[in-house]
Design a protein around this motif. Sequence first.
Motif, PDB file in Angstrom:
ATOM      1  N   LEU A 161       2.379  10.994 -12.989  1.00 26.99           N
ATOM      2  CA  LEU A 161       3.167  10.500 -11.867  1.00 26.99           C
ATOM      3  C   LEU A 161       4.648  10.809 -11.986  1.00 26.99           C
ATOM      4  N   ARG A 164       7.183  11.639  -9.044  1.00 27.04           N
ATOM      5  CA  ARG A 164       6.423  11.371  -7.831  1.00 27.04           C
ATOM      6  C   ARG A 164       6.658   9.922  -7.406  1.00 27.04           C
ATOM      7  N   CYS A 166       4.880   6.402  -5.946  1.00 28.85           N
ATOM      8  CA  CYS A 166       3.572   5.781  -6.176  1.00 28.85           C
ATOM      9  C   CYS A 166       3.587   4.355  -5.651  1.00 28.85           C
ATOM     10  N   VAL A 183       9.030   7.511 -12.742  1.00 29.45           N
ATOM     11  CA  VAL A 183       8.100   7.349 -11.620  1.00 29.45           C
ATOM     12  C   VAL A 183       8.769   6.480 -10.558  1.00 29.45           C
ATOM     13  N   SER A 198      -1.966   7.064  -4.023  1.00 33.02           N
ATOM     14  CA  SER A 198      -1.902   5.786  -4.728  1.00 33.02           C
ATOM     15  C   SER A 198      -2.004   4.659  -3.726  1.00 33.02           C
TER      16      SER A 198
END
Length: 349
Positions: A161, A164, A166, A183, A198
């Motif tokens: 992750l 990214r 999430c 993250v 997610s």
Amino acid sequence: MSLSQYNALEAALDQDRDAVDRAAVNHGAAQHHLLKVKDVAGQPAAAIDLILVPGFDLHDLSALLDIFYLTNRIMTRTIFTWRVVGLQQMAVRASGGLTVGATYRLQEIADCDNALLLAGFDRPRPADWFLESWLRRQLFHGAHIGTVGGGAALLAEMELLQNRSCAVHWAYIDDYRAKHRRVDFRDHIYRVDQGIVSCSGGCGTTDLALACVRQLCGAEAMRRVADQLNRCVIRDDHDSQSNVSEPRHSITGQAAGIMRQHIEQPLSPAEIAVRMGINLRRLQRAFRQHEKTTPTQFYMRERLLRARSMLRQSPASISEIARACGFASISDFAHNYQRMFGCRPSSDR
């Protein structure tokens, strides 16, 4: 495991990480859909592997399967197919103690189109080298992988992750942010970023499944499925989770209530402040401190979220929805909608 085997596995994982990073440059940024879709007899369809981690929440599994099954029945064709996969055992114990029988072991799955990792929050697991390597290979070859509920912690530990965004359950977001600083954990219902989906879990799993229906079958089919579930409100990826145990600040909460009562004819921040009996500066300061935005930006977001919900759930025309959400012109509405959601209003019909 011997030291030589361990070192070989570590080297393979390093190669997988490099491969996934290269793949993200090539195709990851273009992956905005929740599911990878295939064509079956000229119709869209999706195959999904549901990977059960011991201690997963049973509700997440049933929410996904019930909606996939109901969609197939309502549309009278096979739109969703699925496999229930165990990591090592065929019998996987859920968080409530009930044991669910998987139909495959992960070792038996060579490749996939979509894989969702279902995990609970209560019992974190140590790193699973085979699972990590398997997920990386699927992502590299263009599959969509994802997590529902506590699986976000597992993917973060695998460094899948990094860089990214999430979605994660509100009760764990601060803890996750402290542990995994690379993250972008968000208080959203669900997210998709560079091929990784997610979902915060709980009731949000139903919203995720309904969004999958919308992607493959359109908004009208999604509404029909939601009606069968007696679901009158469908949240999307830009919605925040409702946290009843941690109420908002009194000033911003009161202001937000006034804004939602005046969507069609928006008030100015000064008018809102007068109705609350406070000065404008105090209102602006409260929004900066507690919402990290301005009253005007917050108000615009509320109007656009209402518009998106109406586009997906109401048969009213786009111009009618624009007026109902306080926009004087279609062009102004379309411009702000595109800026917030990255698509035109017509794309969400």
